[in-house]
Design an enzyme around this catalytic site. Structure first.
Site, PDB file in Angstrom:
ATOM      1  N   ASP A 279     -18.331  20.923  14.312  1.00 26.40           N
ATOM      2  CA  ASP A 279     -17.510  20.452  15.442  1.00 26.40           C
ATOM      3  C   ASP A 279     -18.317  19.444  16.239  1.00 26.40           C
ATOM      4  O   ASP A 279     -19.525  19.286  16.008  1.00 26.40           O
ATOM      5  CB  ASP A 279     -16.978  21.619  16.290  1.00 26.40           C
ATOM      6  CG  ASP A 279     -17.999  22.250  17.214  1.00 26.40           C
ATOM      7  OD1 ASP A 279     -17.584  22.874  18.189  1.00 26.40           O
ATOM      8  OD2 ASP A 279     -19.218  22.152  16.953  1.00 26.40           O
TER       9      ASP A 279
ATOM     10  N   TYR B 155     -20.452  17.226  18.993  1.00 29.55           N
ATOM     11  CA  TYR B 155     -21.468  17.522  20.008  1.00 29.55           C
ATOM     12  C   TYR B 155     -20.757  17.791  21.336  1.00 29.55           C
ATOM     13  O   TYR B 155     -19.770  17.133  21.674  1.00 29.55           O
ATOM     14  CB  TYR B 155     -22.414  16.339  20.170  1.00 29.55           C
ATOM     15  CG  TYR B 155     -23.250  16.029  18.942  1.00 29.55           C
ATOM     16  CD1 TYR B 155     -24.140  16.964  18.409  1.00 29.55           C
ATOM     17  CD2 TYR B 155     -23.161  14.786  18.322  1.00 29.55           C
ATOM     18  CE1 TYR B 155     -24.913  16.660  17.286  1.00 29.55           C
ATOM     19  CE2 TYR B 155     -23.938  14.485  17.204  1.00 29.55           C
ATOM     20  CZ  TYR B 155     -24.804  15.425  16.695  1.00 29.55           C
ATOM     21  OH  TYR B 155     -25.562  15.124  15.594  1.00 29.55           O
TER      22      TYR B 155
END
Length: 227
Positions: A66, A68
């Site tokens: 996913d 940052y």
């Protein structure tokens, strides 16, 4: 929400945008925004991976988990950070492997991988959004169904794509890929917790280019041209 995505992807994924789960993603994101939640990447960059790498141009796929979750980092490309942001540890380890594999010195203070995307490397996160400072906060809102569909569509409609699956999470996507048409390279995740358990020394960058050349395609220039 009008999906801001490149035309070839709009065509390839049109059925997904009309499905209930995708409408639920849109509703969830609108609710988050109405509650004042900060979401990364910014709206126009949610589909940046697709806008930088057209469907027809996909040669390589690198799957992340996913985005940052820190301010200014995410811009819609897996492992990549925006200009002015120091490369995070996993990206630093990717750069170390590139150096060891093909001898290219990589920048210490620059981690924008857009030049890879423009050459046909789809930098795909499994979840396309995240709440600020809350990793995996949007991992279960429906994005996995969408990005699984992306992988399956690439597998079904294209030939000769090279998938780089780093770590257990990415490797769980292997079942979506038809390996009679495509190549899968697997290694440990480049995270500092696992890079020395099979990522370092994987030589995925040279192996990828060897396959591309054998297939009559241009190899990827992994060197980043810093501004």
């Amino acid at each position: 929400m009008k999906v801001q995505i490149e035309n070839s992807w709009q065509k390839a994924l049109k059925d997904e945008f009309n499905k209930l789960y995708f409408q639920q993603i849109v509703t969830f994101l609108k609710t988050e925004k109405s509650l004042g939640k900060i979401i990364y990447p910014p709206g126009p960059l949610i589909f940046n991976a697709f806008n930088q790498t057209t469907f027809d141009n996909v040669k390589v796929v690198i799957i992340g988990q996913d985005p940052y979750h820190g301010a200014g980092q995410a811009h819609g490309l897996s492992f990549s950070v925006q200009n002015g942001i120091k490369p995070p540890p996993s990206l630093v380890n990717i750069f170390k492997e590139i150096k060891n594999d093909i001898g290219i010195d990589m920048p210490e203070k620059y981690g924008n991988l857009t030049s890879w995307a423009e050459q046909g490397v789809l930098l795909l996160n499994a979840a396309l959004t995240v709440r600020a400072d809350e990793p995996f906060s949007h991992a279960k809102i429906g994005w996995a169904e969408f990005t699984n569909a992306v992988i399956k569509i690439i597998s079904d409609k294209k030939e000769g794509v090279i998938f780089l699956l780093w770590g257990k999470f990415a490797q769980e996507k292997q079942s979506l890929i038809d390996e009679t048409k495509h190549t899968v390279f697997k290694a440990a995740h480049p995270s500092p917790f696992s890079a020395d358990k099979g990522f370092f020394g994987c030589k995925h960058f040279s192996k990828t280019n060897q396959l591309l050349v054998q297939s009559g395609k241009l190899p990827i220039n992994w060197k980043l041209l810093t501004p």
